[in-house]
Structures are given as C-alpha cells and as structure tokens.
Design an enzyme around this catalytic site. Structure first.
Site, mmCIF file in Angstrom:
data_model
loop_
_atom_site.group_PDB
_atom_site.id
_atom_site.type_symbol
_atom_site.label_atom_id
_atom_site.label_comp_id
_atom_site.label_asym_id
_atom_site.label_seq_id
_atom_site.Cartn_x
_atom_site.Cartn_y
_atom_site.Cartn_z
ATOM 1 N N GLU A 179 2.401 9.124 47.317
ATOM 2 C CA GLU A 179 2.502 10.286 46.419
ATOM 3 C C GLU A 179 2.591 11.594 47.194
ATOM 4 O O GLU A 179 1.573 12.197 47.514
ATOM 5 C CB GLU A 179 1.298 10.321 45.453
ATOM 6 C CG GLU A 179 1.366 11.493 44.483
ATOM 7 C CD GLU A 179 0.215 11.524 43.474
ATOM 8 O OE1 GLU A 179 -0.632 10.607 43.500
ATOM 9 O OE2 GLU A 179 0.165 12.468 42.683
ATOM 10 N N LYS A 221 5.513 7.888 44.136
ATOM 11 C CA LYS A 221 5.029 8.704 43.007
ATOM 12 C C LYS A 221 5.281 10.173 43.321
ATOM 13 O O LYS A 221 4.457 10.832 43.952
ATOM 14 C CB LYS A 221 3.536 8.442 42.767
ATOM 15 C CG LYS A 221 2.939 9.338 41.684
ATOM 16 C CD LYS A 221 1.594 8.834 41.208
ATOM 17 C CE LYS A 221 0.961 9.843 40.266
ATOM 18 N NZ LYS A 221 -0.179 9.297 39.537
#
Ligand code: 13P
Length: 339
Positions: A179, A221
């Site tokens: 992420e 992500k």
C-alpha cells in the site's frame, strides 16, 4: 518462486473474487479512537471490541467482502460469546488479514516526509499472526504532495521498505498487500497526482522485482488519481477513472493478482462511483476492486455510535456499502442502488 507459491496464489485469488472486495478495519489505536471521538464513543479497548464484533458478525457480509484486515489488538479479541474474531470471519468464508506495519514516522533529515516502521522482528511476528489465522497482511507507506514533495529519497526509502515487508510475508506464506498511499491533502492538480502516482508505482515495482516478489501472490492497494482536496476542483468521474486506469496500465504488471483501492477520505458514494467508472472502458489486465476503510464503515459507525440498539441498523448500512461496492467492482453499480 517462493516455496509456498501455490498457497500465495490461492489466497490472492480468493481475495480478488469477482464482485467482492476487502474490508479495511485495521485502524490503529490512535486512528480508531479519533474516529470514535467524532461520534462520542469512549476510547476503550472494550468499545473497540464491541465495534469490531459488530463488523465481523454482520449477517451476509461475505456476499461482497472477500477479506478483512484487522489491527493486531482485534486479531486476539473475541465476541461477547467467546469466539475469536478470526474464527468468526473464517466461518463466514472471509479471509483474515493483519496490518503489520508499526505506522509512519518522520523521515529523519527530510522535513514533512515519513517512513513506515515495523521491519524489525517482522519475521517472528508473521509466524505468530499466521498461527492466529492471518493469511494476508498490509503495510502502508504514506507520501505527501507539495510543490517540492515527495522527494526521490522518500519514494525510494518507502518503496524499499514495502518490498522488504512483502518478501518476508511471502516467505511466511502470507499474501502481502502493498500500500503506497499518496495523500489527497493539498491543492495539487489531477495531472500532478497522476505524475507522482506513476513515479511512486515505478519505484515500488522496481523494488518488488529486486526483492524477488511473486507478483501473482501479492495485491496492490493504491490511492486513486484525484485532484488535491484543497484544490477546489471536482474532477468528473470519467476523468478520475481515465487518469487512474491509464496510470496503472502503464506501471502495474499484468501478473499482479489484483488492485484494491483505498478510499483515502473520499465520501462513501464517490468512492463507489469512481470504482464503477473505472470498469466502463476496455477490459483491464488485473481484477480491480476496493479495500476501503472509511468508505465502507462511516455510515455504520455513525449509526451505531456505541448504542447496542443500533447494531442491526449499522450492520445493514455496512452490507449496503459492501453491496454497492461489489457491484462497482464489476461496473454494475447505479446510483439508484443507494435507495
Ligand atoms: P481508507 O479507505 O479509509 O483510506 O482506509 C483504507 C486503509 O486501509 C488505509 O490504510
């Protein structure tokens, strides 16, 4: 290939099942308590447990939620009836995930920038989390856009940490969610967000390659490509979708198991509409879905506000957001679904 490649690929594919996405419910103590304060809930461990019990016991959640990311405290908590939360999720058919980073701290000598900590001892922690039922993990890097930032060094340092984390996860048979979040804060343009997102993705995938990450066994992500929230610009849905899809097509290898966006502070319905718009064009090389925190939970948290009598209403609100986002992940969402 890692020894456990088949396990990694199976888990990643389960998480990216069509019409489903990931529930990010891994708010750290500080973040969870801040969100509680906004609705007048005391910041106690028991209240966090009650709230997370509401989320994981939501009837019908698995229809549109493939996995749930937990905070470490939640991984070891139980329902009032004594069932461990990971067991509740597993029984519902939802894959258990765990936030393993220790948060973003100021990056020494780089004012205004941060580096995510938590690599020390991670190999041992991953073993403990796996024993507790975790099959995937998350590590969030945070980058800020200003006229001068992010610096090349902050991008590099965060990309390297993400890749070291991902390698340790795959060694442990745990699917890493990688992420790199570029914050919406600031008055930058859509084009600037696209340029910075492209550069960050480029460095992240270079590092993932150097660290020998199995792309089929990881999930990205990212942030969507959006104008800064102080820019006073509202970009049309199609412009956001186009800028985002173009950027990811150019930078994310087709072998990656999937992309699951964070919501980053967008309103719940806008995050849904953006995801839906991304599915209106040509076929995409990877499954593209949601891994929202606020955009799934906000309505539920406000309805509940600590009141046991509101649990069912809050759970219905959570299912409603999951259902709309599940449709959006296939390009089948329509605003009339909000009624
Ligand atoms: P938001 O969707 O609220 O941005 O949270 C997702 C997340 O997991 C942030 O790390």
């Amino acid at each position: 290939m890692p020894l456990n490649a088949d396990t990694l690929i199976d888990t990643a594919q389960a998480l990216m099942a069509p019409g489903k996405g990931i529930l990010a419910m891994d708010e750290s103590l500080g973040t969870c308590n801040r969100r509680f304060a906004q609705v007048g809930i005391d910041p106690t461990e028991e209240n966090r447990r009650r709230y997370r019990e509401l989320l994981v016991t939501t009837p019908g959640l698995a229809a549109h939620i493939s996995g749930a990311i937990l905070f470490e405290e939640t991984l070891y908590q139980h329902t009032a009836g004594g069932v461990a939360f990971p067991e509740v999720l597993r029984d519902a058919g939802i894959v258990v995930g765990i936030k393993v980073d220790a948060g973003a701290q100021p990056l020494a000598a780089f004012p205004g920038e941060r580096i995510t900590e938590g690599l020390d001892g991670l190999r041992e922690r991953l073993k403990a989390y796996a024993a507790q039922g975790a099959r995937f993990a998350k590590w969030r890097a945070v980058l800020t856009i200003t006229e001068q930032l992010p610096s090349g060094f902050a991008i590099h340092a965060n990309a390297q940490a993400l890749a070291r984390y991902a390698a340790l996860c795959q060694e442990a048979g745990i699917v890493p969610i990688v992420e790199p979040e570029i914050l919406m804060d600031g008055d930058h343009s859509l084009a600037r967000c696209q340029a910075v997102t492209s550069e960050v993705l480029q460095h992240v995938f270079e590092q993932l390659h150097q660290h020998r990450i199995l792309l089929e066994g990881m999930i990205l992500k990212p942030n969507m490509v959006l104008p800064g929230q102080d820019s006073a610009v509202t970009a049309p849905l199609e412009a956001v979708a186009q800028a985002t899809v173009d950027c990811f097509r150019r930078k994310v290898p087709a072998a990656v198991a999937g992309i699951a966006f964070l919501s980053g502070g967008q309103s719940s319905t806008l995050a849904t509409a953006h995801l839906n718009a991304m599915h209106q064009g040509a076929p995409l090389p990877w499954p593209l879905t949601f891994s929202y925190g606020r955009a799934l939970q906000d309505d539920a948290l406000h309805l509940w506000a600590g009141d046991d009598n509101q649990v069912e209403a809050a759970q219905r609100a959570l299912v409603q957001r999951a259902r709309c986002n599940g449709a959006a992940a296939q390009g089948h969402y329509h605003p009339s679904m909000e009624q």
